[in-house]
Motif scaffolding. Structure first.
Motif, mmCIF file in Angstrom:
data_model
loop_
_atom_site.group_PDB
_atom_site.id
_atom_site.type_symbol
_atom_site.label_atom_id
_atom_site.label_comp_id
_atom_site.label_asym_id
_atom_site.label_seq_id
_atom_site.Cartn_x
_atom_site.Cartn_y
_atom_site.Cartn_z
ATOM 1 N N TYR A 29 0.846 -1.215 0.000
ATOM 2 C CA TYR A 29 0.000 0.000 0.000
ATOM 3 C C TYR A 29 0.873 1.254 0.000
ATOM 4 O O TYR A 29 0.658 2.173 -0.792
ATOM 5 C CB TYR A 29 -0.909 -0.025 1.229
ATOM 6 N N PHE A 62 -7.247 9.370 10.250
ATOM 7 C CA PHE A 62 -7.259 8.101 9.493
ATOM 8 C C PHE A 62 -5.819 7.779 9.078
ATOM 9 O O PHE A 62 -5.547 7.446 7.916
ATOM 10 C CB PHE A 62 -8.122 8.234 8.227
ATOM 11 N N ASP A 85 -6.109 6.726 14.373
ATOM 12 C CA ASP A 85 -6.709 5.647 13.580
ATOM 13 C C ASP A 85 -7.430 4.667 14.501
ATOM 14 O O ASP A 85 -7.015 4.437 15.643
ATOM 15 C CB ASP A 85 -5.638 4.889 12.778
ATOM 16 N N ASN A 116 -11.415 6.957 17.486
ATOM 17 C CA ASN A 116 -12.291 7.428 16.424
ATOM 18 C C ASN A 116 -12.045 8.925 16.200
ATOM 19 O O ASN A 116 -12.050 9.691 17.165
ATOM 20 C CB ASN A 116 -13.741 7.192 16.863
ATOM 21 N N ASN A 132 -6.445 10.376 1.128
ATOM 22 C CA ASN A 132 -6.882 9.132 0.505
ATOM 23 C C ASN A 132 -8.351 8.853 0.805
ATOM 24 O O ASN A 132 -8.754 7.716 1.022
ATOM 25 C CB ASN A 132 -5.957 7.969 0.850
HETATM 26 C C1 LIG Z 1 -7.837 4.636 3.332
HETATM 27 S S1 LIG Z 1 -6.965 4.258 4.854
HETATM 28 C C2 LIG Z 1 -6.019 5.726 4.933
HETATM 29 C C3 LIG Z 1 -4.582 5.536 5.284
HETATM 30 C C4 LIG Z 1 -3.735 6.793 5.136
HETATM 31 N N1 LIG Z 1 -4.329 7.936 5.801
HETATM 32 C C5 LIG Z 1 -3.486 7.161 3.695
HETATM 33 O O1 LIG Z 1 -3.539 8.342 3.352
HETATM 34 O O2 LIG Z 1 -3.212 6.315 2.875
HETATM 35 C C6 LIG Z 1 -8.266 4.468 6.007
HETATM 36 C C7 LIG Z 1 -7.914 4.323 7.489
HETATM 37 O O3 LIG Z 1 -8.950 4.939 8.252
HETATM 38 C C8 LIG Z 1 -9.158 4.216 9.449
HETATM 39 N N2 LIG Z 1 -10.495 4.599 9.953
HETATM 40 C C9 LIG Z 1 -11.707 4.331 9.412
HETATM 41 N N3 LIG Z 1 -12.690 4.933 10.115
HETATM 42 C C10 LIG Z 1 -12.082 5.631 11.120
HETATM 43 C C11 LIG Z 1 -12.538 6.478 12.174
HETATM 44 N N4 LIG Z 1 -13.845 6.740 12.341
HETATM 45 N N5 LIG Z 1 -11.635 7.018 13.014
HETATM 46 C C12 LIG Z 1 -10.306 6.762 12.866
HETATM 47 N N6 LIG Z 1 -9.815 5.988 11.877
HETATM 48 C C13 LIG Z 1 -10.676 5.418 11.022
HETATM 49 C C14 LIG Z 1 -8.960 2.781 9.055
HETATM 50 O O4 LIG Z 1 -8.603 1.995 10.181
HETATM 51 C C15 LIG Z 1 -7.829 2.901 8.008
HETATM 52 O O5 LIG Z 1 -6.564 2.696 8.602
#
Ligand SMILES: C[S@@+](CC[C@H](N)C(=O)[O-])C[C@H]1O[C@@H](n2cnc3c(N)ncnc32)[C@H](O)[C@@H]1O
Length: 288
Positions: A29, A62, A85, A116, A132
């Motif tokens: 990733y 996130f 996260d 959260n 993202n």
């Molecule tokens: C698409 S990945 C993004 C990873 C990184 N930020 C990037 O730019 O590639 C989404 C992430 O959001 C986290 N996630 C989803 N819902 C969330 C929430 N309500 N609060 C915190 N993290 C969350 C997931 O665990 C996951 O690691």
């Protein structure tokens, strides 16, 4: 098929299976999706343009493996980062593979919070980013507005929320799109499995295909709502942000006289009206 032939095929299959099996989905990733250098250059450039100074404190919502937070702190020893996260396993991977190897000076300036983004209090930062498209997990206007309000309250008075967004005429197509990853032995596959025109919900996956024919299926799955720039704009203003900027990538001819193919320049300019494209990624930055 003769016995040796069968054995050869079996061995080959085992070998093929092992490349996908042995790969680490977070490494794949990071190599295929993330480009921290470009993101940091863009954040600094636009923050300086809008605020006339350098941002130092940063929150990555996130944050996943916190690759961006780590790169942020490595770029300047005055910078700090908080990453948030929901997934503790992903954060633990990031601590081990990204944060720790950056050394104790960087480690001491990064805080990773397992929680959260709606609930974790922000420390008062210059920039909060949600990149993202991760905020797309919030599928109703009320929840997304609630998230934007929480971010606004956690920003400094000169703070800016930075989001990316994707769209285009192909964004609602159910397709699989393969992309080579430069210098790597695998391909990145973006798979849009479902689109519901009633709710604008989309179900997408990332798969990785290896040179030996093996595949890591559903390495990541995203159950999202496909928001529009107009909706995000309105919700940011409703959440109390004072001004919203939309940045669009400039395109130029690829230099090949035989086609009309255009390539992105990596330069983003502020826009209020553009021509739609088959697929685009744009940035939305909101001022407190
Ligand atoms: C698409 S990945 C993004 C990873 C990184 N930020 C990037 O730019 O590639 C989404 C992430 O959001 C986290 N996630 C989803 N819902 C969330 C929430 N309500 N609060 C915190 N993290 C969350 C997931 O665990 C996951 O690691």
């Amino acid at each position: 098929m003769s016995k040796p032939g069968r054995l050869k095929k079996k061995k080959q299959k085992q070998l093929e299976a092992s490349q996908a099996k042995n790969a680490d989905r977070h490494i794949l990733y990071q190599k295929s999706v993330q480009d921290t250098e470009t993101e940091i250059v863009l954040m600094l450039e636009k923050y300086r343009e809008i605020r006339g100074k350098d941002p130092l404190s940063f929150r990555e919502d996130f944050c996943g493996t916190a690759l961006l937070s780590t790169a942020w702190c490595m770029g300047d020893d005055r910078r700090t980062a908080q990453g948030v996260d929901l997934c503790e396993d992903t954060l633990a991977w990031g601590r081990e593979h990204n944060v720790k190897p950056a050394g104790s000076d960087v480690t001491s300036r990064i805080e990773l919070v397992n929680g959260n983004v709606l609930a974790v209090k922000q420390p008062g930062v210059d920039i909060t980013c949600a990149f993202n498209f991760s905020y797309s997990v919030f599928k109703t206007r009320d929840i997304l507005r609630q998230y934007f309000e929480a971010v606004r309250k956690g920003l400094n008075k000169d703070g800016i929320l930075m989001l990316d967004i994707f769209g285009g005429t192909e964004a609602i197509d159910c397709v699989e799109e393969d992309r080579e990853v430069e210098g790597e032995d695998f391909e990145f596959v973006w798979h849009q499995e479902k689109y519901n025109p009633v709710t604008n919900e989309i179900l997408c996956h990332i798969h990785f295909k290896f040179d030996d024919g093996s595949v890591m299926e559903n390495a990541f799955t995203y159950d999202w709502r496909l928001w529009t720039i107009a909706e995000i704009n309105e919700l940011l203003i409703e959440a109390g942000f004072s001004r919203v900027h939309v940045y669009w990538e400039e395109y130029e001819d690829d230099g090949d006289e035989d086609d009309e193919y255009m390539v992105g320049t990596g330069n983003y300019i502020e826009v209020t009206e553009v021509e739609n494209q088959e697929s685009w990624v744009s940035y939305i930055f909101a001022e407190v």
